[in-house]
Motif scaffolding. Structure first.
Motif, PDB file in Angstrom:
ATOM      1  N   UNK A 203       0.857  -1.183   0.000  1.00 63.84           N
ATOM      2  CA  UNK A 203       0.000   0.000   0.000  1.00 63.84           C
ATOM      3  C   UNK A 203       0.893   1.233   0.000  1.00 63.84           C
ATOM      4  N   UNK A 204       0.898   1.953  -1.132  1.00 64.22           N
ATOM      5  CA  UNK A 204       1.707   3.154  -1.283  1.00 64.22           C
ATOM      6  C   UNK A 204       0.800   4.353  -1.493  1.00 64.22           C
ATOM      7  N   UNK A 229       4.807   4.262   2.105  1.00 67.11           N
ATOM      8  CA  UNK A 229       3.960   3.076   2.130  1.00 67.11           C
ATOM      9  C   UNK A 229       4.770   1.824   2.362  1.00 67.11           C
ATOM     10  N   UNK A 230       4.088   0.696   2.361  1.00 65.09           N
ATOM     11  CA  UNK A 230       4.793  -0.560   2.597  1.00 65.09           C
ATOM     12  C   UNK A 230       3.840  -1.732   2.639  1.00 65.09           C
ATOM     13  N   UNK A 231       4.248  -2.780   3.339  1.00 64.75           N
ATOM     14  CA  UNK A 231       3.488  -4.012   3.370  1.00 64.75           C
ATOM     15  C   UNK A 231       2.575  -4.073   4.597  1.00 64.75           C
ATOM     16  N   UNK A 232       1.407  -4.702   4.462  1.00 63.79           N
ATOM     17  CA  UNK A 232       0.467  -4.802   5.585  1.00 63.79           C
ATOM     18  C   UNK A 232       1.051  -5.590   6.748  1.00 63.79           C
ATOM     19  N   UNK A 247       2.766   3.219   7.740  1.00 63.21           N
ATOM     20  CA  UNK A 247       4.064   3.236   7.066  1.00 63.21           C
ATOM     21  C   UNK A 247       4.566   4.665   6.833  1.00 63.21           C
ATOM     22  N   UNK A 248       3.671   5.585   6.471  1.00 65.27           N
ATOM     23  CA  UNK A 248       4.079   6.969   6.271  1.00 65.27           C
ATOM     24  C   UNK A 248       4.611   7.556   7.575  1.00 65.27           C
ATOM     25  N   UNK A 249       3.992   7.179   8.685  1.00 65.94           N
ATOM     26  CA  UNK A 249       4.439   7.671   9.997  1.00 65.94           C
ATOM     27  C   UNK A 249       5.801   7.068  10.358  1.00 65.94           C
ATOM     28  N   UNK A 291      11.815   1.666  11.198  1.00 59.18           N
ATOM     29  CA  UNK A 291      12.086   0.451  11.968  1.00 59.18           C
ATOM     30  C   UNK A 291      12.238  -0.799  11.110  1.00 59.18           C
ATOM     31  N   UNK A 292      11.658  -0.790   9.900  1.00 59.46           N
ATOM     32  CA  UNK A 292      11.741  -1.975   9.050  1.00 59.46           C
ATOM     33  C   UNK A 292      13.083  -2.082   8.338  1.00 59.46           C
ATOM     34  N   UNK A 293      13.716  -0.968   8.029  1.00 61.02           N
ATOM     35  CA  UNK A 293      14.949  -0.983   7.252  1.00 61.02           C
ATOM     36  C   UNK A 293      16.136  -0.363   7.976  1.00 61.02           C
TER      37      UNK A 293
END
Length: 350
Positions: A203-204, A229-232, A247-249, A291-293
């Motif tokens: 979701x972007x 955006x990113x993955x659910x 994801x935007x946050x 936090x994901x990357x």
């Protein structure tokens, strides 16, 4: 000083004058030429002849080398090329060069098919991914071509270079945009709800500032661009709009409002969908690591058209852009004219 002495002094400090033309195809790949007298690829172009302007020389070279008739009106870069950068043989007595780079535009398939190569000079032409230019061209030529391409995307006007390096680097230069290969995602865009048999995998969002530009995130270590955006995740409860907001946050400390669904991209052979939204930006907090990357993205504002030039989305990008601008109008946000890409380094609220 006599006129004769003054003329001799000017001649002793003379530089060569050259010209080249930056041409891309509709996928953003750069036209380069293979010639028999150099081991490296070259942009179309050559020396400025006596009595010519640099723009006239560029038009002439396009006609001679590619059989293309074009009036050159827009400059991208002027490069002061030192003798050390060229590393010419001593017998050439290369004094240095002022080299102009002009914008040859985006060529459609019909223009490319009509190319007629100069016999005994141009062996072949090819379109190269920008990130591949350093492997195909001499170091100084590659630096110049990438700087000119970034200047075209940035839209700030003609940039001054020294040995291919901008005197005043833009944020695109500082991050090194296009130095790594863009991911090729020529995926069909569907402006309708996601079918029940497809799982949402991404979701972007096109996040609009009030001036009509959108938030783009640049990876600091690769120069790659992405939209927020990113993955659910499980906490999103199967809601793609919640995925986008979270994801935007996390990625950009960005808060959004008024999210509008645009459609989805399908991935042939995979039962999944990549959904797209448009929304309005309300604020940006201090930049923090995703936090994901564990990357702290460089946040910039660009027009939607500039953003697309940073990706390799192929022909479906035009359909997505149309949906983006329809949503922008519904959000009551004006269309942005082309302007330099701007970094957002500080917290901002709109």
């Amino acid at each position: 000083m006599t006129d004769e002495a003054y003329g001799a002094l000017r001649a002793s400090a003379a530089l060569w004058a050259g010209t080249s033309v930056l041409i891309t195809n509709e996928q953003g790949m750069v036209l380069v030429q293979k010639v028999g007298y150099r081991p490296f690829r070259l942009l179309p172009g050559g020396a400025v002849d006596k009595g010519e302007t640099a723009a006239q020389a560029a038009s002439r070279e396009l006609q001679e080398e590619l059989g293309a008739t074009a009036t050159i009106r827009r400059g991208l870069a002027v490069d002061w090329v030192s003798a050390a950068a060229v590393q010419a043989p001593e017998e050439m007595r290369f004094p240095g060069e002022i080299l102009h780079v002009f914008d040859g535009g985006v060529w459609k398939k019909e223009q490319i098919a009509a190319i007629q190569l100069a016999p005994h000079e141009i062996q072949a032409v090819e379109f190269a991914e920008p990130a591949d230019l350093p492997a195909l061209m001499s170091p100084s030529d590659a630096r110049r071509a990438l700087s000119a391409l970034r200047a075209r995307i940035d839209g700030a006007g003609v940039v001054l270079l020294e040995d291919g390096v901008p005197l005043t680097p833009s944020v695109l230069d500082q991050v090194g945009v296009l130095r790594t290969a863009r991911a090729c995602h020529h995926l069909p865009f569907h402006p309708r709800p996601v079918p029940d048999d497809l799982t949402v995998r991404q979701s972007w969002g096109w996040a609009f500032a009030p001036d009509g530009r959108v938030l783009v995130l640049l990876e600091p270590d690769t120069g790659a661009a992405c939209l927020p955006g990113g993955t659910p995740e499980p906490e999103d409860n199967g809601n793609p709009e919640a995925t986008l907001a979270r994801e935007a946050r996390e990625e950009a400390a960005a808060e959004l409002t008024g999210a509008m669904y645009l459609g989805y991209l399908s991935d042939p052979g995979k039962p999944c969908a990549r959904v797209r939204y448009a929304a309005a930006l309300t604020s940006l907090g201090p930049a923090t690591a995703d936090p994901a990357t564990d990357r702290t993205y460089v946040r910039v504002l660009a027009t939607p058209e500039q953003a697309v030039e940073l990706f390799d989305w192929g022909p479906p990008a035009a359909e997505q852009l149309e949906a983006v601008h329809q949503a922008r109008g519904l959000l009551g946000i004006p269309r942005a004219g082309r302007q330099p890409v701007t970094e957002l380094s500080s917290p901002t609220a709109w």
